[in-house]
Design an enzyme around this catalytic site. Sequence first.
Site, mmCIF file in Angstrom:
data_model
loop_
_atom_site.group_PDB
_atom_site.id
_atom_site.type_symbol
_atom_site.label_atom_id
_atom_site.label_comp_id
_atom_site.label_asym_id
_atom_site.label_seq_id
_atom_site.Cartn_x
_atom_site.Cartn_y
_atom_site.Cartn_z
ATOM 1 N N SER A 1 0.845 -1.194 0.000
ATOM 2 C CA SER A 1 0.000 0.000 0.000
ATOM 3 C C SER A 1 0.876 1.238 0.000
ATOM 4 O O SER A 1 2.019 1.207 0.474
ATOM 5 C CB SER A 1 -0.877 -0.004 1.264
ATOM 6 O OG SER A 1 -1.505 1.241 1.466
ATOM 7 N N TYR B 1 -1.334 -0.900 10.318
ATOM 8 C CA TYR B 1 -1.380 -1.140 8.882
ATOM 9 C C TYR B 1 -0.142 -0.552 8.193
ATOM 10 O O TYR B 1 0.516 -1.220 7.382
ATOM 11 C CB TYR B 1 -2.656 -0.524 8.311
ATOM 12 C CG TYR B 1 -2.910 -0.868 6.869
ATOM 13 C CD1 TYR B 1 -3.527 -2.070 6.540
ATOM 14 C CD2 TYR B 1 -2.559 -0.016 5.840
ATOM 15 C CE1 TYR B 1 -3.778 -2.406 5.216
ATOM 16 C CE2 TYR B 1 -2.802 -0.331 4.522
ATOM 17 C CZ TYR B 1 -3.418 -1.525 4.203
ATOM 18 O OH TYR B 1 -3.661 -1.850 2.910
#
Length: 165
Positions: free
Chosen positions: A144, A157
């Site tokens: 990401s 995350y």
Amino acid sequence: MNRVAVHALQPGGAAVVTGAAKGIGLAIAERLVEHGVTVVALDLDREALAVAAARLGDRYVMQPGDVAQAQAHERAAELALSRGPLSWWVNNAGVDIQGVAHEVTPDALRRGIDVLQVGAMLGGAVAARHMRRGGGGSIVNISSIQGVRAFPNYYIYAAAKAAVI
């Protein structure tokens, strides 16, 4: 998946895609199935796996399991190998645990790292062992932008995706 990679796919063979019951993982699985690849879909969500399997047919093979567990990857690899050479492995499974550093619990931290980072590492290790025996293959780890530039409220995350990168 970019155009070049899709055009390079040869029909036949098998892939494992983690987190393949919904979202990006399902889209990857759909694309592979369209190109004649049998996909072993490793995901915790049995209901979503069943819905996708009903729609995608025999080339989408459900494999319920937790990517944080090495045995789940081994079962997925064996199932894929029973359908053809294991040529592709996509580590995509994720979990969305929000919170800044001082808000996350130790259990949430462990679960997030286990799924987002350790799951990809376990999948890569299992895939590499089998692909080396079978003459090669491709392993794709989905990360990401947050692995490079963290967003507020995504402590776990962002750290895990940075590790994947």
